[in-house]
Design a protein around this motif. Sequence first.
Motif, PDB file in Angstrom:
ATOM      1  N   ASP A  30      -4.256  12.884  -9.457  1.00 21.91           N
ATOM      2  CA  ASP A  30      -3.487  12.381  -8.322  1.00 21.91           C
ATOM      3  C   ASP A  30      -4.477  11.769  -7.344  1.00 21.91           C
ATOM      4  N   ASP A  57      -2.101   8.702 -11.172  1.00 20.27           N
ATOM      5  CA  ASP A  57      -1.020   8.227 -10.308  1.00 20.27           C
ATOM      6  C   ASP A  57      -1.386   6.819  -9.844  1.00 20.27           C
ATOM      7  N   LYS A  93       9.847  10.333 -10.617  1.00 18.99           N
ATOM      8  CA  LYS A  93       9.222  11.519 -10.050  1.00 18.99           C
ATOM      9  C   LYS A  93      10.127  12.737 -10.141  1.00 18.99           C
ATOM     10  N   ASP A  98       1.375  17.094  -7.925  1.00 15.42           N
ATOM     11  CA  ASP A  98       1.487  15.758  -8.524  1.00 15.42           C
ATOM     12  C   ASP A  98       0.493  15.572  -9.660  1.00 15.42           C
TER      13      ASP A  98
END
Length: 566
Positions: free
Chosen positions: A334, A401, A439, A506
């Motif tokens: 992330d 990400d 997500k 994440d």
Amino acid sequence: MTLAVKSETKKLEAALTGRGALDTKGLEAIFEKCRYDKDKMLNLVRAFCGAYLVDGKLRPLKLRPLQEEIIVMSLLHPSSGKQRKMAILAPRGCGKSFALSVSVVIYMFFKRFRDLVFILAPSEDQAALIFNYVYRHFSDNRFLDSLVDNYKFHNKPHIRMKGGTLMRRAPLAPSNQGHAIRGQHPTFCIVDESPLIDDHLFVDNVEPAIVSNKAPFVNLGTPKSKDNHMWRYLYDDAYSDSFERLVFTWRDAIDEGEAYEAPYDEEEMLTKMMEWGEDSIYWRTEYECEFVESVSNVFNPEKLKACFDAYEPYTPETLEQGRGSHPQVVVGVDIGKSINSTVITGWGVEKFDGPTGGGNLARLIYLEEINPRTGGHDIPYQRQRIMDVARTLCADRLIIDATGIGGAIEQDLRVACINSSPQIHFIPFVFTGGPKGTKTQAYRDYQSFVQQGLIKVPDPDQLEGPAKKLTTKWFREHCDLQYVMDAANKTERISAPDGRHDDYCDSCVIGIHASLSMLPGSASFGSAQISKEEPRTASRTGIGNYTNQRLFTTRRRRDIPRKYSL
């Protein structure tokens, strides 16, 4: 006496056939009598559906017991003589919105003069659901269609009967501050997905609107937070005398009764329960229709603790040990922004044999946090560190990400993965929002795997030093993660509370997607095969040699369309 009977018969026939609009008052009187008797109302609903309405296959409409109960109770007058108020909880996909559309059609059929039916919902699309069902019911029957004066689908959509009864729909969201219902005094009001409507908007706008005409007031949905009007209607003692409370579960939905079929069967539900876990908050709220204390949290802390296992992860100090005995390793990253940390997680994929068969599980083998410096992150160092970790762990896949700042280093990491020996499969993952985003769905899958015990994490109680600190922070961030509504109150999204971060979460969710192939079908690696052979090199035969082909031509080229034919 005989003349009087014949006269009443003619009036009833005229009302049923639509001739003589004023004679429909006779039908309205019959309807009002049935509204005091549940058995009579049930017979009326069944007869009306069989005579006038059809299902999606153009068969006479037959309702399931759950749907009949919703319709009958919404149309009955309460025995106390007070205003009809209802709070209904029902599972997803059981046909509850369709049932209320039938209630609206029956109400408008018998009460054609100057009534106002309002359909409210947290979004325009949800409000249009019941509206479109009602439109289909009227348009599919020639006689019912002849009773309608006007259909309007845009700019304050409505359906107007020839007698003046009007049905309207409107969203109730922070974007309009509930103004759609202000100044309106419906005689029948339905609120679909009521728990998703912000409480202060609901109390300020909806509750005052249904007082004037003592309108039947029906609230429908599935449970969310207890800090909501729907929970008060159902479980607060102050509302016990004024609200009729109906709570259905998936067990009620699979009862088909006299209908053609149920929306789902018991085997399908048990399979879904095994996938999510019987104690899953999502399962308990969506299909058991329970208000769970931690309903706003994404992960159940007890289930997270069940993922703990006694082993030591690699740290930056012990990273040189590599991938260990894991046949496949995935690195998830992330990318931090100005104040957020960049978190790198390494996941080892293992085979396991369980009582119901074998499969894969993912074990967290590496965890590192790169804190932002003054003025933001050191991008070159960050990029180099990600590749050092991926190479040292002998990673098969690197997923990052690629939203926001991650997109700035995406190309550099892609080239570095291609030039690595052996090559690393590079995957940019975009955390898009909204109902079509990935997500929320990615987290749903991650949550499901946690519920099934397919995620293994080092037990912080058995660690020391930096490893203990990192795994403790991993656990705390997962416990803090919440479901919240966006600014327009239309879409559910996942985020950390104010002042907290979700960087660890994440990084883990995209790493788990790559590890267990959980990405949606449109993802680039949903069915990718990782080769263990040495990377192939492109053939360089003929490069730089004279090919005996002309570089230019004086002939006109043929214009061939480069389109696929459908």
